[in-house]
Design a protein around this motif. Structure first.
Motif, PDB file in Angstrom:
ATOM      1  N   ASP A 150       0.816  -1.215   0.000  1.00  0.00           N
ATOM      2  CA  ASP A 150       0.000   0.000   0.000  1.00  0.00           C
ATOM      3  C   ASP A 150       0.849   1.265   0.000  1.00  0.00           C
ATOM      4  O   ASP A 150       0.352   2.341  -0.359  1.00  0.00           O
ATOM      5  CB  ASP A 150      -0.914   0.016   1.224  1.00  0.00           C
ATOM      6  CG  ASP A 150      -0.129  -0.080   2.529  1.00  0.00           C
ATOM      7  OD1 ASP A 150       0.706  -0.997   2.651  1.00  0.00           O
ATOM      8  OD2 ASP A 150      -0.342   0.767   3.421  1.00  0.00           O
ATOM      9  N   ASP A 179      -0.508  -5.899   1.984  1.00  0.00           N
ATOM     10  CA  ASP A 179      -0.473  -4.942   3.078  1.00  0.00           C
ATOM     11  C   ASP A 179      -0.945  -5.700   4.310  1.00  0.00           C
ATOM     12  O   ASP A 179      -2.089  -6.154   4.364  1.00  0.00           O
ATOM     13  CB  ASP A 179      -1.400  -3.769   2.756  1.00  0.00           C
ATOM     14  CG  ASP A 179      -1.699  -2.892   3.962  1.00  0.00           C
ATOM     15  OD1 ASP A 179      -0.959  -2.982   4.952  1.00  0.00           O
ATOM     16  OD2 ASP A 179      -2.681  -2.121   3.901  1.00  0.00           O
ATOM     17  N   ASN A 182      -4.283  -5.098   6.110  1.00  0.00           N
ATOM     18  CA  ASN A 182      -5.530  -5.266   5.361  1.00  0.00           C
ATOM     19  C   ASN A 182      -5.757  -6.745   5.055  1.00  0.00           C
ATOM     20  O   ASN A 182      -5.176  -7.288   4.113  1.00  0.00           O
ATOM     21  CB  ASN A 182      -5.481  -4.452   4.061  1.00  0.00           C
ATOM     22  CG  ASN A 182      -6.820  -4.430   3.347  1.00  0.00           C
ATOM     23  OD1 ASN A 182      -7.718  -5.220   3.642  1.00  0.00           O
ATOM     24  ND2 ASN A 182      -6.968  -3.514   2.405  1.00  0.00           N
ATOM     25  N   TYR A 185      -6.220  -8.782   1.496  1.00  0.00           N
ATOM     26  CA  TYR A 185      -5.171  -9.271   0.589  1.00  0.00           C
ATOM     27  C   TYR A 185      -5.044 -10.789   0.637  1.00  0.00           C
ATOM     28  O   TYR A 185      -4.491 -11.397  -0.281  1.00  0.00           O
ATOM     29  CB  TYR A 185      -3.818  -8.634   0.936  1.00  0.00           C
ATOM     30  CG  TYR A 185      -3.634  -7.251   0.366  1.00  0.00           C
ATOM     31  CD1 TYR A 185      -3.020  -7.063  -0.869  1.00  0.00           C
ATOM     32  CD2 TYR A 185      -4.061  -6.127   1.057  1.00  0.00           C
ATOM     33  CE1 TYR A 185      -2.833  -5.797  -1.398  1.00  0.00           C
ATOM     34  CE2 TYR A 185      -3.890  -4.850   0.542  1.00  0.00           C
ATOM     35  CZ  TYR A 185      -3.279  -4.694  -0.689  1.00  0.00           C
ATOM     36  OH  TYR A 185      -3.115  -3.435  -1.210  1.00  0.00           O
TER      37      TYR A 185
END
Length: 229
Positions: A150, A179, A182, A185
């Motif tokens: 990111d 990332d 997050n 992903y």
């Protein structure tokens, strides 16, 4: 429940690349709120199904050994880490996509873990002089993971992705980027999740590695408190 198989996967890379955050995400399916430096080694466990959805499906445990990423210059540091490199079934090589040096240092980490590092205090690769044949006959499955995706500007992403593709070719390993803050992903059905599952299948496959037995139920164990000085 009968004793479940377990396998050991090293998580290697420089300090600060996000290994602890990655391991926490993989094992707890949640973001690590306040990551700290790993001293020695920290171990967490993930429950995995081998060849899920097939007649060969089998539940087993994956021990993820997050090895402290201090390169150091003293041979004693390397010899201390060597105790973590026994009976390895797979290796995750983790690098920070915003830090090119952390990518270069993966050559050293991998060779050190596989007992092929004849220059323990230096980076193995420079100016494309890496001999990829060192891994041509390597029987330990490898997976290359780039973090902080990111934080890569859109204008730089093609350049970074080209670099990771070359790394993947050198290590003869699949690669993906994410990332660690997050979970999407690694959501089910994504290419990252597919590659991860494929890697874990290789780790568990008796053709690639000798697995161990021991755990007796299907709970998620958290060994984050286990640090080895």
């Amino acid at each position: 429940m009968a004793s479940l198989d377990r396998v050991k996967v090293l998580v290697l890379g420089d300090s600060g690349v996000g290994k602890s955050s990655l391991v926490h995400l993989l094992c707890q399916n949640q973001v690590l709120g306040n990551p700290s430096w790993t001293v020695g080694c920290s171990v967490d466990v993930r429950v995995q199904d081998y060849k899920e959805g097939t007649p060969e499906e089998k539940t087993y445990y994956i021990e993820l050994w997050d090895v402290g990423g201090s390169l150091g210059s003293a041979s004693s540091i390397k010899s201390t880490r060597a105790v973590f490199y026994n009976s390895v079934n797979g290796i995750m090589l983790v690098h920070d996509l915003t830090n090119k040096k952390s990518s270069q240092n993966l050559y050293r980490w991998s060779l050190e873990a596989l007992n092929k590092d004849s220059s323990p205090t230096g980076v193995i690769v420079s100016n494309g002089d890496y001999d990829r044949e060192q891994f041509a006959e390597n029987s330990v499955p490898l997976l290359l993971i780039g973090t902080k995706f990111d934080q890569i500007p859109e204008t730089k992403r093609n350049e970074v992705l080209t670099r990771t593709a070359f790394l993947s070719e050198d290590f003869n390993a699949e690669e993906f980027n994410l990332d660690c803050t997050n979970p999407r992903y690694l959501a089910a059905g994504t290419s990252n999740a597919v590659k991860l599952s494929r890697f874990f299948d290789k780790v568990r496959n008796p053709e690639f590695s000798v697995y161990m037995t021991g755990f007796t139920d299907r709970k998620r164990f958290n060994f984050k408190s286990l640090h080895y000085d």
